[in-house]
Design an enzyme around this catalytic site. Sequence first.
Site, PDB file in Angstrom:
ATOM      1  N   LEU A  80      25.548  25.990  81.679  1.00 30.38           N
ATOM      2  CA  LEU A  80      26.039  27.323  82.057  1.00 30.38           C
ATOM      3  C   LEU A  80      26.557  27.370  83.496  1.00 30.38           C
ATOM      4  O   LEU A  80      27.101  28.384  83.920  1.00 30.38           O
ATOM      5  CB  LEU A  80      24.920  28.363  81.873  1.00 30.38           C
ATOM      6  CG  LEU A  80      24.389  28.506  80.438  1.00 30.38           C
ATOM      7  CD1 LEU A  80      23.294  29.573  80.391  1.00 30.38           C
ATOM      8  CD2 LEU A  80      25.508  28.840  79.457  1.00 30.38           C
ATOM      9  N   LYS A  81      26.342  26.314  84.264  1.00 28.42           N
ATOM     10  CA  LYS A  81      26.841  26.219  85.649  1.00 28.42           C
ATOM     11  C   LYS A  81      26.598  27.517  86.417  1.00 28.42           C
ATOM     12  O   LYS A  81      27.522  28.181  86.895  1.00 28.42           O
ATOM     13  CB  LYS A  81      28.330  25.845  85.677  1.00 28.42           C
ATOM     14  CG  LYS A  81      28.611  24.471  85.057  1.00 28.42           C
ATOM     15  CD  LYS A  81      30.053  24.033  85.271  1.00 28.42           C
ATOM     16  CE  LYS A  81      30.325  22.633  84.748  1.00 28.42           C
ATOM     17  NZ  LYS A  81      30.357  22.519  83.283  1.00 28.42           N
ATOM     18  N   ASP A 103      25.045  32.159  91.810  1.00 32.01           N
ATOM     19  CA  ASP A 103      24.882  33.557  92.228  1.00 32.01           C
ATOM     20  C   ASP A 103      23.862  33.560  93.362  1.00 32.01           C
ATOM     21  O   ASP A 103      23.473  32.482  93.848  1.00 32.01           O
ATOM     22  CB  ASP A 103      24.416  34.389  91.019  1.00 32.01           C
ATOM     23  CG  ASP A 103      24.854  35.858  91.118  1.00 32.01           C
ATOM     24  OD1 ASP A 103      24.708  36.447  92.213  1.00 32.01           O
ATOM     25  OD2 ASP A 103      25.342  36.401  90.115  1.00 32.01           O
TER      26      ASP A 103
HETATM   27  O1  C5P Z   1      36.124  17.033  75.264  1.00 27.43           O
HETATM   28  P1  C5P Z   1      35.667  16.336  76.502  1.00 27.43           P
HETATM   29  O2  C5P Z   1      35.043  14.978  76.237  1.00 27.43           O
HETATM   30  O3  C5P Z   1      36.704  16.288  77.581  1.00 27.43           O
HETATM   31  O4  C5P Z   1      34.467  17.284  77.000  1.00 27.43           O
HETATM   32  C1  C5P Z   1      33.843  17.088  78.209  1.00 27.43           C
HETATM   33  C2  C5P Z   1      32.758  18.106  78.399  1.00 27.43           C
HETATM   34  O5  C5P Z   1      32.226  17.921  79.704  1.00 27.43           O
HETATM   35  C3  C5P Z   1      33.228  19.544  78.324  1.00 27.43           C
HETATM   36  O6  C5P Z   1      32.151  20.307  77.776  1.00 27.43           O
HETATM   37  C4  C5P Z   1      33.472  19.922  79.748  1.00 27.43           C
HETATM   38  O7  C5P Z   1      33.212  21.277  80.024  1.00 27.43           O
HETATM   39  C5  C5P Z   1      32.469  19.062  80.485  1.00 27.43           C
HETATM   40  N1  C5P Z   1      32.868  18.707  81.845  1.00 27.43           N
HETATM   41  C6  C5P Z   1      34.020  17.997  82.148  1.00 27.43           C
HETATM   42  N2  C5P Z   1      34.326  17.674  83.423  1.00 27.43           N
HETATM   43  C7  C5P Z   1      33.541  18.045  84.404  1.00 27.43           C
HETATM   44  C8  C5P Z   1      32.371  18.742  84.121  1.00 27.43           C
HETATM   45  C9  C5P Z   1      32.066  19.057  82.825  1.00 27.43           C
HETATM   46  O8  C5P Z   1      34.769  17.627  81.277  1.00 27.43           O
HETATM   47  N3  C5P Z   1      33.844  17.692  85.617  1.00 27.43           N
END
Ligand code: C5P
Length: 230
Positions: free
Chosen positions: A60-61, A64
């Site tokens: 949820l990153k 706040d």
């Molecule tokens: O579909 P894909 O392999 O690109 O998904 C990567 C997942 O990791 C997604 O849920 C994305 O929100 C998350 N993510 C990312 N890059 C970041 C941080 C998180 O792709 N720097």
Amino acid sequence: MSETNRLIVALDTVDATRARAWADAVAPHSGLLKVGLEFFLANGVPGYRAITGAPIFLDLKLHDIPNTVAGGVRAVLPLRPRMLTIHASGGAAMVRAAHQAASAAGDDRPMILAVTVLTSLDQNDLHAAGVNATPAEQVLRLGRLAIESGADGLVCSPMEVAMLRQALGPAVTLVVPGIRPEGADTGDQARTMNPAQAVAAGADWIVVGRPVTGAPDPGAAAAAIAASIR
Ligand code: C5P
């Protein structure tokens, strides 16, 4: 599935039926399943509870004031996520508040993972926001701040993992998205590594979304990735 499986599959969809089908297919081959903002905002707690088969990484990153982040962490403790994300840029007090709130769950507490600099931001974006450091310098600065403030680990890109492992040592958990198996479409991920490269560079966990969920057989795709890093 056992915790020795370092694969986390990201279930990125608003469609609860589809997410459940993906979970059923990939959970036997995954250490964790990742539920993110998109799914959680659309489907809430009932949708979350319907995802079964492996422990959950709730991405949820949170960002706040410390009191509000602590309240958010407490609110999701009954869901027993194994991992929960916050933004390191919320500052030391916010990270400490998240850590303290999570600690109320004792041995069942979620790991608190901090996001440093979003991989969508480049040097120009940092400068526009008043940060006169390179992305790598800022990642390390925020990463240290988060770990010193009680975070258990960091989410980082494949390009940062070796540098962070070297700088922060073996005790820090590094979770790495931006992974593409050999031959996979890179999609919108600009700089990628394959699963084995990321683990060799120091990743404790790799996060893979579309190369698994977009495959004709998501279960087989997850199994192949898990085998490649076993
Ligand atoms: O579909 P894909 O392999 O690109 O998904 C990567 C997942 O990791 C997604 O849920 C994305 O929100 C998350 N993510 C990312 N890059 C970041 C941080 C998180 O792709 N720097």
